[in-house]
Design a protein around this motif. Structure first.
Motif, PDB file in Angstrom:
ATOM      1  N   ALA A 119      -2.977  -2.892 -14.929  1.00 17.04           N
ATOM      2  CA  ALA A 119      -2.243  -1.629 -14.862  1.00 17.04           C
ATOM      3  C   ALA A 119      -3.178  -0.436 -14.777  1.00 17.04           C
ATOM      4  N   SER A 120      -4.296  -0.482 -15.508  1.00 17.46           N
ATOM      5  CA  SER A 120      -5.226   0.649 -15.501  1.00 17.46           C
ATOM      6  C   SER A 120      -5.937   0.784 -14.163  1.00 17.46           C
ATOM      7  N   PHE A 121      -6.181  -0.347 -13.504  1.00 20.32           N
ATOM      8  CA  PHE A 121      -6.811  -0.307 -12.183  1.00 20.32           C
ATOM      9  C   PHE A 121      -5.847   0.286 -11.164  1.00 20.32           C
ATOM     10  N   ILE A 122      -4.615  -0.140 -11.206  1.00 22.58           N
ATOM     11  CA  ILE A 122      -3.599   0.389 -10.274  1.00 22.58           C
ATOM     12  C   ILE A 122      -3.361   1.876 -10.539  1.00 22.58           C
ATOM     13  N   LYS A 123      -3.375   2.269 -11.801  1.00 27.87           N
ATOM     14  CA  LYS A 123      -3.225   3.691 -12.132  1.00 27.87           C
ATOM     15  C   LYS A 123      -4.358   4.501 -11.511  1.00 27.87           C
ATOM     16  N   GLY A 124      -5.576   3.938 -11.556  1.00 28.94           N
ATOM     17  CA  GLY A 124      -6.714   4.618 -10.952  1.00 28.94           C
ATOM     18  C   GLY A 124      -6.559   4.761  -9.450  1.00 28.94           C
ATOM     19  N   ARG A 148      -2.200  -8.998  -1.828  1.00 27.19           N
ATOM     20  CA  ARG A 148      -0.842  -8.735  -1.347  1.00 27.19           C
ATOM     21  C   ARG A 148       0.013  -8.143  -2.467  1.00 27.19           C
ATOM     22  N   GLN A 149      -0.113  -8.700  -3.675  1.00 24.24           N
ATOM     23  CA  GLN A 149       0.643  -8.155  -4.802  1.00 24.24           C
ATOM     24  C   GLN A 149       0.232  -6.716  -5.088  1.00 24.24           C
ATOM     25  N   LEU A 150      -1.066  -6.447  -5.018  1.00 27.97           N
ATOM     26  CA  LEU A 150      -1.551  -5.087  -5.241  1.00 27.97           C
ATOM     27  C   LEU A 150      -0.979  -4.129  -4.207  1.00 27.97           C
ATOM     28  N   LEU A 151      -1.040  -4.526  -2.961  1.00 28.24           N
ATOM     29  CA  LEU A 151      -0.594  -3.644  -1.884  1.00 28.24           C
ATOM     30  C   LEU A 151       0.909  -3.386  -1.944  1.00 28.24           C
ATOM     31  N   ASP A 152       1.644  -4.322  -2.500  1.00 28.97           N
ATOM     32  CA  ASP A 152       3.076  -4.102  -2.694  1.00 28.97           C
ATOM     33  C   ASP A 152       3.334  -2.896  -3.584  1.00 28.97           C
ATOM     34  N   LYS A 153       2.387  -2.612  -4.481  1.00 27.45           N
ATOM     35  CA  LYS A 153       2.537  -1.524  -5.443  1.00 27.45           C
ATOM     36  C   LYS A 153       2.006  -0.193  -4.906  1.00 27.45           C
ATOM     37  N   LEU A 154       1.377  -0.219  -3.727  1.00 28.56           N
ATOM     38  CA  LEU A 154       0.717   0.976  -3.189  1.00 28.56           C
ATOM     39  C   LEU A 154       1.141   1.222  -1.745  1.00 28.56           C
ATOM     40  N   PRO A 155       2.416   1.451  -1.511  1.00 32.04           N
ATOM     41  CA  PRO A 155       2.916   1.499  -0.131  1.00 32.04           C
ATOM     42  C   PRO A 155       2.481   2.711   0.689  1.00 32.04           C
ATOM     43  N   GLN A 156       1.962   3.744   0.035  1.00 29.36           N
ATOM     44  CA  GLN A 156       1.587   4.963   0.748  1.00 29.36           C
ATOM     45  C   GLN A 156       0.078   5.171   0.837  1.00 29.36           C
ATOM     46  N   HIS A 157      -0.682   4.380   0.148  1.00 28.94           N
ATOM     47  CA  HIS A 157      -2.125   4.604   0.055  1.00 28.94           C
ATOM     48  C   HIS A 157      -2.838   4.225   1.359  1.00 28.94           C
ATOM     49  N   ARG A 158      -3.908   4.958   1.671  1.00 29.32           N
ATOM     50  CA  ARG A 158      -4.781   4.564   2.787  1.00 29.32           C
ATOM     51  C   ARG A 158      -5.766   3.518   2.272  1.00 29.32           C
ATOM     52  N   ILE A 159      -5.586   2.278   2.707  1.00 35.66           N
ATOM     53  CA  ILE A 159      -6.401   1.157   2.234  1.00 35.66           C
ATOM     54  C   ILE A 159      -6.896   0.370   3.438  1.00 35.66           C
ATOM     55  N   VAL A 160      -8.173  -0.027   3.390  1.00 35.95           N
ATOM     56  CA  VAL A 160      -8.739  -0.827   4.477  1.00 35.95           C
ATOM     57  C   VAL A 160      -9.338  -2.099   3.885  1.00 35.95           C
ATOM     58  N   ILE A 161      -9.061  -3.232   4.516  1.00 37.91           N
ATOM     59  CA  ILE A 161      -9.633  -4.507   4.123  1.00 37.91           C
ATOM     60  C   ILE A 161     -11.037  -4.598   4.709  1.00 37.91           C
ATOM     61  N   GLU A 187       1.605  -6.401   7.734  1.00 36.01           N
ATOM     62  CA  GLU A 187       2.940  -5.825   7.872  1.00 36.01           C
ATOM     63  C   GLU A 187       3.014  -4.445   7.224  1.00 36.01           C
ATOM     64  N   LYS A 188       2.096  -4.168   6.333  1.00 35.53           N
ATOM     65  CA  LYS A 188       2.061  -2.877   5.643  1.00 35.53           C
ATOM     66  C   LYS A 188       1.304  -1.878   6.519  1.00 35.53           C
ATOM     67  N   GLN A 189       1.997  -0.904   7.018  1.00 35.90           N
ATOM     68  CA  GLN A 189       1.438   0.005   8.006  1.00 35.90           C
ATOM     69  C   GLN A 189       0.379   0.943   7.434  1.00 35.90           C
ATOM     70  N   ASN A 190       0.260   1.021   6.121  1.00 43.69           N
ATOM     71  CA  ASN A 190      -0.763   1.862   5.499  1.00 43.69           C
ATOM     72  C   ASN A 190      -2.103   1.149   5.363  1.00 43.69           C
ATOM     73  N   VAL A 191      -2.151  -0.135   5.743  1.00 40.47           N
ATOM     74  CA  VAL A 191      -3.354  -0.944   5.563  1.00 40.47           C
ATOM     75  C   VAL A 191      -4.059  -1.156   6.900  1.00 40.47           C
ATOM     76  N   TYR A 192      -5.364  -0.893   6.921  1.00 38.32           N
ATOM     77  CA  TYR A 192      -6.215  -1.105   8.089  1.00 38.32           C
ATOM     78  C   TYR A 192      -7.134  -2.301   7.809  1.00 38.32           C
ATOM     79  N   CYS A 193      -7.924  -2.680   8.806  1.00 37.28           N
ATOM     80  CA  CYS A 193      -8.867  -3.784   8.636  1.00 37.28           C
ATOM     81  C   CYS A 193     -10.164  -3.466   9.370  1.00 37.28           C
ATOM     82  N   LYS A 194     -11.290  -3.767   8.719  1.00 28.19           N
ATOM     83  CA  LYS A 194     -12.595  -3.603   9.348  1.00 28.19           C
ATOM     84  C   LYS A 194     -13.064  -4.920   9.950  1.00 28.19           C
ATOM     85  N   ILE A 195     -13.385  -4.860  11.247  1.00 31.12           N
ATOM     86  CA  ILE A 195     -14.072  -5.978  11.889  1.00 31.12           C
ATOM     87  C   ILE A 195     -15.553  -5.809  11.538  1.00 31.12           C
ATOM     88  N   SER A 196     -15.919  -6.402  10.426  1.00 34.97           N
ATOM     89  CA  SER A 196     -17.271  -6.230   9.889  1.00 34.97           C
ATOM     90  C   SER A 196     -17.603  -7.454   9.047  1.00 34.97           C
TER      91      SER A 196
END
Length: 276
Positions: A119-124, A148-161, A187-196
């Protein structure tokens, strides 16, 4: 701009970089902006996003100082303790640092598979979003279910794998599960991916360009070329390939499969995601 969306700098010491093993001697020296500049010039890269390699706020400040001195650095992904009770105060102090675009934690090294679900990590992470910072999610393939569980809780965040979640490219083990999880996350449109980071997950001595095609097929099909960005992972990539080899793997694939999106994959997507 043509952007390398993932690289590192460091002044090497065994104590601070204990993750560099005995067989990785090429990494046991200093890597600073002048050493990268010639590589960028040769490949027509205009700038980079430098990503933390040490888990300390000292690292964040140091990378920001490099960005101030070296125009090639277009953005900094630093480190901060997301579970710190003073996190918001730290983020407020950094608001004036225009080069600071996001943060990362080395989740791949956490022994607890549910570390990222605390919970404290997700709050951060929620605070990062409130202060308009992006987040680089550094995981290995086995951590994708928790991601996937984490990203379910952060639907608006800019996140890149980062590093396409480090699948086993060398042996192909777990490919079907990795593919399924990546498709689900995409499927989550707020998530990007790095080809790296692909060459270091392949056979360091015997990899062939064809080894990476099934993995790039999955990533591009799932995320679409509008949410994929190139990163070299220099200097770590030198364990298995040169800078030109790393970029050519992706350039040749894009030229064949998504030629009309080359500017996006090698720049525009990173500019949009990190707000460069």
């Amino acid at each position: 701009m043509r952007i390398d969306a993932h690289q590192h700098f460091w002044v090497y010491s065994p104590e601070e970089f204990d993750w560099i093993g005995e067989n990785e001697r090429v990494l046991k020296r200093d890597y600073l902006p002048p050493a990268l500049q010639s590589e960028l010039n040769a490949q027509g890269i205009d700038g980079t996003v430098v990503v933390q390699a040490r888990q300390s706020t000292v690292e964040t400040q140091w990378l920001l100082s490099l960005a101030h001195e070296h125009p090639l650095i277009k953005g900094v992904v630093g480190w901060v303790d997301l579970m710190s009770p003073t996190l918001e105060e730290q983020l407020q102090r950094w608001q004036s640092a225009s080069a600071l675009k996001g943060f990362r934690h080395v989740i791949q090294d956490e022994s607890d598979p549910n570390f990222m679900l605390q919970a404290s990590f997700i709050k951060g992470l929620t605070l990062l979003h409130q202060y308009d910072y992006a987040y680089d999610l550094l995981i290995v393939a086995s951590q994708l279910p928790q991601a996937r569980q984490l990203l379910d809780k952060l639907p608006q965040h800019r996140i890149v794998i980062d590093h396409i979640a480090k699948p086993d490219i060398a042996n192909g083990d777990g490919f079907a599960k990795w593919k399924e999880h990546m498709q689900s996350i995409a499927e989550k449109q707020n998530v990007y991916c790095k080809i790296s980071g692909m060459v270091t997950e392949a056979d360091h001595q015997k990899w062939q360009e064809e080894d990476f095609i099934p993995f790039m097929d999955v990533v591009f099909s799932a995320f679409g070329p509008e949410r994929v960005m190139f990163g070299s992972d220099w200097p770590v990539c030198q364990l298995a390939a040169t800078y030109p080899e790393v970029i050519q793997i992706v350039e040749r694939y894009v030229a064949r499969m998504y030629p009309e999106f080359s500017q996006h994959i090698f720049g525009l997507n990173a500019e949009r995601f990190y707000r460069l």
